[in-house]
Design an enzyme around this catalytic site. Sequence first.
Site, PDB file in Angstrom:
ATOM      1  CE1 TYR A  27      40.890 -37.223   2.579  1.00  0.00           C
ATOM      2  CE2 TYR A  27      40.434 -35.886   0.527  1.00  0.00           C
ATOM      3  CZ  TYR A  27      39.914 -36.116   1.757  1.00  0.00           C
ATOM      4  OH  TYR A  27      38.682 -35.950   2.307  1.00  0.00           O
ATOM      5  NE  ARG A  68      34.372 -44.529   1.601  1.00  0.00           N
ATOM      6  CZ  ARG A  68      33.264 -45.114   2.081  1.00  0.00           C
ATOM      7  NH1 ARG A  68      32.620 -46.273   1.606  1.00  0.00           N
ATOM      8  NH2 ARG A  68      32.213 -44.245   2.388  1.00  0.00           N
ATOM      9  CG  ASP A  82      35.010 -43.097   5.201  1.00  0.00           C
ATOM     10  OD1 ASP A  82      33.935 -42.502   5.417  1.00  0.00           O
ATOM     11  OD2 ASP A  82      35.208 -43.313   4.046  1.00  0.00           O
ATOM     12  CG  ASP A 122      36.797 -48.808   3.241  1.00  0.00           C
ATOM     13  OD1 ASP A 122      36.299 -49.919   3.495  1.00  0.00           O
ATOM     14  OD2 ASP A 122      36.283 -47.707   3.662  1.00  0.00           O
TER      15      ASP A 122
END
Length: 307
Positions: free
Chosen positions: A77, A183, A49, A91
């Site tokens: 991550y 997310r 993203d 987010d």
Amino acid sequence: MGRSRKRSKEQLDGLLVLNKPEGPTSAGCLTMIKRGLHQGKIGHAGTLDPMATGVLLVLLGHGTKLAPYLTEGRKTYWGELELGTVTDSYDRQGKIVEQKPFDHLPPEDVRKDVLSWMELSTQEVPPVSAAKHQGKPLYELARTGQEVPVKVKDIEIFHAEVLEMDLPRVRFRTTVSAGTYVRSLVHSLGIRLGCGAMLTALTREHCHPFGLDQAHDLETVLDESERFPERVISLVDALPHWPKVVVTADQAAQVQNGTWLPVTDTTLAGVPGDKAMIIDSGNTPLALVEAKEKEGSVSWSILRGLW
């Protein structure tokens, strides 16, 4: 009958491990490399993203043929979330749709729920995402006020840990299967805790089999065009976790004709399910193959030609 696009003399074949900055889309990063470094044939393995940073595998020339085999790997991550705020995109770049108190939550309850990600097997796709419905991305439906269908996908969470907690902020690390939306993990955590949550930062540290320690900054890549070739991992080394099998000139010709080579006890040894990269005596990649049973014997089937 269409004409094939002419290949530029600057076009490279292989893979660049890019450290994507926050801001541009993954496609935007590719456009900058395409235009600035004359890489007409370019793609990537696994979208990040705009808010996210970290490992983006950029595929060049014949390297674009490796996309399915690099996209399918696990991703790790580092992330940060904030409790008490819900946005439409899950987010901090989305529109705030709800805010709730979080002060009553014991930190241990929050930690326990982050670790419970490893028990999940499905998740809802964020309504603001590139996932498609009837050919249109969900974000386009959301931004034009149309109803966004709820899509659920299978996921696997291999690892989750809390690194630091200073509520409402929680920093964490997680390793997930391909296509998992971090997310969405954060959003579902907020639902379970009853206070809502949004993702505030995300860095992809590892995209199997490449890590952030091998990545190059976008700005440096673009500014130092003369060093671009040395930063690109060659096609033959772009799948380091796949065994390489060297074939003779005669066998190379058969592979390029799509012929399945028989599995043997020597250089072409293997059992059904094994995968390998076929290369010629000059170290040129020819094809990705998988050992399969055919008519009572085992042969190397062509998964993808690389010539």
